[in-house]
Design an enzyme around this catalytic site. Structure first.
Site, PDB file in Angstrom:
ATOM      1  N   HIS A  82       0.902  -0.490  -0.149  1.00 39.60           N
ATOM      2  CA  HIS A  82       0.027   0.206   0.509  1.00 39.60           C
ATOM      3  C   HIS A  82       0.378   1.320  -0.263  1.00 39.60           C
ATOM      4  O   HIS A  82       1.509   1.274   0.658  1.00 39.60           O
ATOM      5  CB  HIS A  82      -0.793  -0.262   1.610  1.00 39.60           C
ATOM      6  CG  HIS A  82      -0.218  -0.214   2.617  1.00 39.60           C
ATOM      7  ND1 HIS A  82      -0.337   1.402   2.591  1.00 39.60           N
ATOM      8  CD2 HIS A  82       0.268  -0.977   2.911  1.00 39.60           C
ATOM      9  CE1 HIS A  82       0.539   1.169   4.589  1.00 39.60           C
ATOM     10  NE2 HIS A  82       0.418  -0.684   4.588  1.00 39.60           N
ATOM     11  N   ASP A 199       6.320   1.912   7.070  1.00 47.30           N
ATOM     12  CA  ASP A 199       4.754   1.320   6.754  1.00 47.30           C
ATOM     13  C   ASP A 199       4.063   2.226   6.024  1.00 47.30           C
ATOM     14  O   ASP A 199       3.684   2.959   6.036  1.00 47.30           O
ATOM     15  CB  ASP A 199       3.959   1.060   7.885  1.00 47.30           C
ATOM     16  CG  ASP A 199       2.378   0.443   8.226  1.00 47.30           C
ATOM     17  OD1 ASP A 199       2.268   0.119   6.794  1.00 47.30           O
ATOM     18  OD2 ASP A 199       2.401   0.959   8.893  1.00 47.30           O
ATOM     19  N   GLU A 233      -5.368   1.530   2.373  1.00 48.19           N
ATOM     20  CA  GLU A 233      -5.156  -0.056   3.523  1.00 48.19           C
ATOM     21  C   GLU A 233      -4.864   0.783   5.254  1.00 48.19           C
ATOM     22  O   GLU A 233      -5.603   0.296   5.781  1.00 48.19           O
ATOM     23  CB  GLU A 233      -3.535  -0.579   3.437  1.00 48.19           C
ATOM     24  CG  GLU A 233      -3.374  -1.855   3.730  1.00 48.19           C
ATOM     25  CD  GLU A 233      -3.242  -1.664   5.978  1.00 48.19           C
ATOM     26  OE1 GLU A 233      -3.211  -2.675   6.044  1.00 48.19           O
ATOM     27  OE2 GLU A 233      -2.395  -0.695   5.524  1.00 48.19           O
ATOM     28  N   GLU A 234      -4.526   1.901   5.610  1.00 51.51           N
ATOM     29  CA  GLU A 234      -4.951   2.384   7.028  1.00 51.51           C
ATOM     30  C   GLU A 234      -6.043   2.539   7.116  1.00 51.51           C
ATOM     31  O   GLU A 234      -5.806   2.257   8.783  1.00 51.51           O
ATOM     32  CB  GLU A 234      -3.719   3.469   7.391  1.00 51.51           C
ATOM     33  CG  GLU A 234      -2.249   3.252   6.384  1.00 51.51           C
ATOM     34  CD  GLU A 234      -1.272   2.072   7.669  1.00 51.51           C
ATOM     35  OE1 GLU A 234      -1.702   1.676   8.344  1.00 51.51           O
ATOM     36  OE2 GLU A 234      -0.388   1.911   7.757  1.00 51.51           O
ATOM     37  N   ASP A 253       3.198  -6.323   3.855  1.00 50.78           N
ATOM     38  CA  ASP A 253       3.008  -5.619   5.122  1.00 50.78           C
ATOM     39  C   ASP A 253       4.185  -5.417   5.996  1.00 50.78           C
ATOM     40  O   ASP A 253       4.659  -6.373   5.794  1.00 50.78           O
ATOM     41  CB  ASP A 253       1.846  -5.493   4.891  1.00 50.78           C
ATOM     42  CG  ASP A 253       1.031  -4.061   5.869  1.00 50.78           C
ATOM     43  OD1 ASP A 253       2.249  -2.951   5.950  1.00 50.78           O
ATOM     44  OD2 ASP A 253       0.056  -3.568   5.363  1.00 50.78           O
ATOM     45  N   HIS A 333       3.497   2.384  13.004  1.00 48.20           N
ATOM     46  CA  HIS A 333       2.065   3.866  14.063  1.00 48.20           C
ATOM     47  C   HIS A 333       2.930   4.902  14.275  1.00 48.20           C
ATOM     48  O   HIS A 333       2.528   5.574  15.154  1.00 48.20           O
ATOM     49  CB  HIS A 333       1.330   3.697  14.148  1.00 48.20           C
ATOM     50  CG  HIS A 333       0.142   2.691  12.256  1.00 48.20           C
ATOM     51  ND1 HIS A 333      -0.849   2.564  12.769  1.00 48.20           N
ATOM     52  CD2 HIS A 333       0.867   2.469  11.814  1.00 48.20           C
ATOM     53  CE1 HIS A 333      -1.286   2.356  11.523  1.00 48.20           C
ATOM     54  NE2 HIS A 333       0.586   1.872  10.826  1.00 48.20           N
TER      55      HIS A 333
HETATM   56 ZN    ZN Z   1       1.126  -0.883   6.366  1.00 47.77          ZN
END
Ligand code: ZN
Length: 357
Positions: A82, A199, A233-234, A253, A333
């Site tokens: 993503h 990410d 995606e998130e 991922d 994150h």
């Molecule tokens: Zn991800």
């Protein structure tokens, strides 16, 4: 022509182009692509794969695809990474000119407070600001340390001469504008990459490296292969639509690092399950076997508060086998870190998957 398509994966010619991969990584990380904000990242991706001679196409929900015909066209497999990153959206401007936000994806405000952000307006302008707690100073507020860090207690202080909501709106900022967070790319001498957006840009460049390897070595994938780059995606629906010809969806991922996991920043984490479902038994076993056969450093884990585009695909009823793997990502994150080695290993496993039946 036997030699052209021999699948001796340990062959010298499959050496990963690390420097090119990391150049792509820095460029993609520095291109804002908060959930749903595709214009700039699509241009950048098209430029990178276009130089290699690939065409890019898009579906209606702004997923970008590169199609590569396989030796055997009896099936189509999908490798997805993503493009979107977690971020924010303008919710409302307060009377004093501070901007209140909603989060897009799993932002952790403890981590993002004090960070610079970029507000992308619909007329193509970008404004800078920083995330503050409404109790922003220990010199002034008793609860500067203890106030809960959430969307109600955090705001954006705009780097502009504004004193009222009207001043902010007059600049052209509007409710609903998208906000990306300073990516802070850093490559360390010790072999790590740090950024807010490991990410999933680390895995986007692993997929791009596979495209580069196919061209360099004049190889076709075993089956028709669709490289997919979703932008939602998130928030959970990047892979919700999958072209009907696809039978396997392998999400590239990040892997998780924690007390229940084998994962580390040096390993490829192969996900056996996430919060929604186990991943496909046969396809996951196939990936594990490919990792073993090719001496790729990997581990297998179950993921807790995690989902991927492959599970988005099965959740929305697509008839595909899901699987996931990726770099072990520390501090996910937040300000994330992984190793260059793990990105290389992910590219190798992706290549092994794409080239083998
Ligand atoms: Zn991800």
């Amino acid at each position: 022509m036997q030699s052209k398509n021999t699948r001796h994966f340990s062959d010298e010619r499959f050496k990963i182009n690390t420097e090119e991969m990391l150049k792509d990584l820095e460029e993609l990380i520095n291109t804002p692509s908060v959930v749903g904000f595709y214009p700039e990242i699509h241009k950048k991706l098209a430029k990178i794969v276009g130089k290699m001679g690939y065409e890019i196409e898009y579906d209606n929900k702004r997923t970008a695809y590169v199609r590569v015909p396989g030796i055997d066209s009896s099936k189509t497999v999908c490798v997805g990474a993503h493009l979107d990153t977690i971020g924010l959206q303008v919710r409302h401007v307060m009377e004093n000119g501070w901007i209140e936000v909603k989060n897009l994806g799993g932002i952790n405000f403890h981590n993002v407070e004090g960070e610079n952000v970029y507000i992308h307006t619909r007329n193509g302008k970008t404004f800078e600001g920083m995330v503050i707690c409404k109790s922003h100073s220990v010199h002034v507020f008793d609860d500067a340390r203890s106030r809960e860090r959430d969307i109600n207690n955090e705001a954006i202080l705009l780097d502009a001469d504004v004193n009222s909501a009207q001043d902010v709106y007059d600049l052209g900022i509007e409710n609903g504008d998208l906000i990306s967070v300073e990516p802070r790319f850093k490559r360390t001498k010790s072999g790590f990459i740090k950024s807010r957006h490991i990410d999933d840009k680390a895995m986007v460049v692993a997929a791009i490296e596979v495209l580069r390897q196919l061209k360099q070595n004049d190889l076709k994938p075993a089956f028709n292969t669709l490289f997919a780059f979703p932008i939602y995606e998130e928030i959970g629906h990047g892979g919700a639509y999958v072209p009907s010809e696809v039978s396997e969806y392998v999400s590239l991922d990040i892997g998780l690092i924690g007390p229940d996991n084998h994962g580390s920043e040096k390993l490829v984490s192969i996900g056996a399950s996430d919060h929604y479902s186990p991943y496909d038994w046969g396809l996951t076993t196939h990936l594990i076997n490919l990792a073993k056969e090719n001496q790729i450093e990997y581990c297998v884990d179950t993921f807790y508060r995690f989902g991927s585009d492959a599970t988005a695909a099965i959740r929305s009823g697509n008839n595909v086998m899901p699987a996931v793997f990726g770099v072990g990502c520390m501090n996910s994150h937040g300000y994330e870190r992984t190793s260059i080695h793990a990105i290389e290993e992910c590219a190798r496993l992706t290549l092994a998957y794409v080239l083998n039946k």
